[in-house]
Design a protein around this motif. Structure first.
Motif, PDB file in Angstrom:
ATOM      1  N   TRP A  83     -37.578  33.431  22.723  1.00  0.00           N
ATOM      2  CA  TRP A  83     -36.666  33.963  21.717  1.00  0.00           C
ATOM      3  C   TRP A  83     -35.647  33.177  21.487  1.00  0.00           C
ATOM      4  O   TRP A  83     -35.043  32.591  20.645  1.00  0.00           O
ATOM      5  N   ASN A  84     -34.735  33.191  22.947  1.00  0.00           N
ATOM      6  CA  ASN A  84     -33.584  32.632  22.771  1.00  0.00           C
ATOM      7  C   ASN A  84     -33.618  30.930  22.467  1.00  0.00           C
ATOM      8  O   ASN A  84     -32.633  30.486  21.948  1.00  0.00           O
ATOM      9  N   ILE A  85     -34.444  30.534  22.912  1.00  0.00           N
ATOM     10  CA  ILE A  85     -34.717  28.992  22.709  1.00  0.00           C
ATOM     11  C   ILE A  85     -35.173  28.530  21.390  1.00  0.00           C
ATOM     12  O   ILE A  85     -34.542  27.645  20.442  1.00  0.00           O
ATOM     13  N   PHE A  86     -36.065  29.498  20.937  1.00  0.00           N
ATOM     14  CA  PHE A  86     -36.442  29.341  19.577  1.00  0.00           C
ATOM     15  C   PHE A  86     -35.456  29.282  18.483  1.00  0.00           C
ATOM     16  O   PHE A  86     -35.535  28.595  17.528  1.00  0.00           O
ATOM     17  N   PHE A  87     -34.524  30.231  18.739  1.00  0.00           N
ATOM     18  CA  PHE A  87     -33.480  30.389  17.590  1.00  0.00           C
ATOM     19  C   PHE A  87     -32.064  29.869  18.242  1.00  0.00           C
ATOM     20  O   PHE A  87     -31.056  29.905  17.439  1.00  0.00           O
ATOM     21  N   SER A  88     -32.157  28.949  19.069  1.00  0.00           N
ATOM     22  CA  SER A  88     -30.958  28.127  19.629  1.00  0.00           C
ATOM     23  C   SER A  88     -30.822  26.913  18.503  1.00  0.00           C
ATOM     24  O   SER A  88     -31.837  26.837  17.653  1.00  0.00           O
ATOM     25  N   ASP A  89     -29.838  26.037  18.473  1.00  0.00           N
ATOM     26  CA  ASP A  89     -29.752  25.033  17.486  1.00  0.00           C
ATOM     27  C   ASP A  89     -30.723  24.024  17.758  1.00  0.00           C
ATOM     28  O   ASP A  89     -31.531  23.692  16.748  1.00  0.00           O
ATOM     29  N   ARG A  90     -31.038  24.095  19.185  1.00  0.00           N
ATOM     30  CA  ARG A  90     -32.405  22.934  19.326  1.00  0.00           C
ATOM     31  C   ARG A  90     -33.650  23.316  18.870  1.00  0.00           C
ATOM     32  O   ARG A  90     -34.660  22.769  18.554  1.00  0.00           O
ATOM     33  N   GLY A  91     -33.645  24.820  18.946  1.00  0.00           N
ATOM     34  CA  GLY A  91     -34.961  25.225  18.667  1.00  0.00           C
ATOM     35  C   GLY A  91     -35.205  25.261  17.419  1.00  0.00           C
ATOM     36  O   GLY A  91     -36.389  24.917  16.639  1.00  0.00           O
TER      37      GLY A  91
ATOM     38  N   TYR B  91     -36.240  22.007  15.831  1.00  0.00           N
ATOM     39  CA  TYR B  91     -37.578  21.882  16.037  1.00  0.00           C
ATOM     40  C   TYR B  91     -38.500  22.350  15.269  1.00  0.00           C
ATOM     41  O   TYR B  91     -39.834  21.676  14.794  1.00  0.00           O
ATOM     42  N   TRP B  92     -38.339  23.423  14.567  1.00  0.00           N
ATOM     43  CA  TRP B  92     -39.285  24.101  13.843  1.00  0.00           C
ATOM     44  C   TRP B  92     -39.063  24.544  12.392  1.00  0.00           C
ATOM     45  O   TRP B  92     -39.924  24.987  11.625  1.00  0.00           O
ATOM     46  N   SER B  93     -37.808  24.421  12.233  1.00  0.00           N
ATOM     47  CA  SER B  93     -37.447  25.472  10.832  1.00  0.00           C
ATOM     48  C   SER B  93     -37.193  24.170   9.460  1.00  0.00           C
ATOM     49  O   SER B  93     -36.536  24.804   8.637  1.00  0.00           O
TER      50      SER B  93
END
Length: 121
Positions: free
Chosen positions: A29-37, A40-42
């Motif tokens: 969760w924390n990686i997915f919603f980090s700036d980097r994450g 990547y997906w959004s």
């Protein structure tokens, strides 16, 4: 009669995909919603989430660059019983036609396929 995979009775076309990765819910969760994450997906995602339940799920609008209207996007994070794996479930509905479903499938399948790359630090 044609077999219209992904066509619903009242929500247009839909697509869903899920993958289980070997990491804890909190870490993913924390990686997915980090700036980097997020980078990547959004792409095309409205980051003003209509639902944002931490460590559980989000709901928002998503528009592929080739769409003329928004679709609904849900992403859920489901921990395994022993908490060492997490399943990411992505569901998109309100797609207008089979072509939009195919574009959606290509985009989100790539995100899911490469999920482990996001976890590499």
């Amino acid at each position: 009669m044609a077999n219209n995979i992904g066509l619903t009775k009242d929500a247009g076309w839909q697509f869903g995909i899920r993958k289980t990765v070997a990491t804890s819910l909190e870490k993913l969760w924390n990686i997915f919603f980090s700036d980097r994450g997020l980078s990547y997906w959004s792409e095309g995602v409205d980051r003003n989430f209509s639902t944002f339940k931490e460590y559980s799920h989000i709901r928002t609008k998503w528009r592929h660059r080739d769409f003329t209207e928004d679709a609904n996007l849900q992403i859920r994070f489901i921990p395994s019983k022993n908490k060492d794996k997490t399943t990411v479930s992505i569901h998109v509905d309100k797609l207008k036609n089979e072509n939009e479903r195919e574009l959606c499938k290509e985009y989100w399948s790539k995100v899911i396929e490469d999920l482990n790359k996001l976890l590499e630090i």
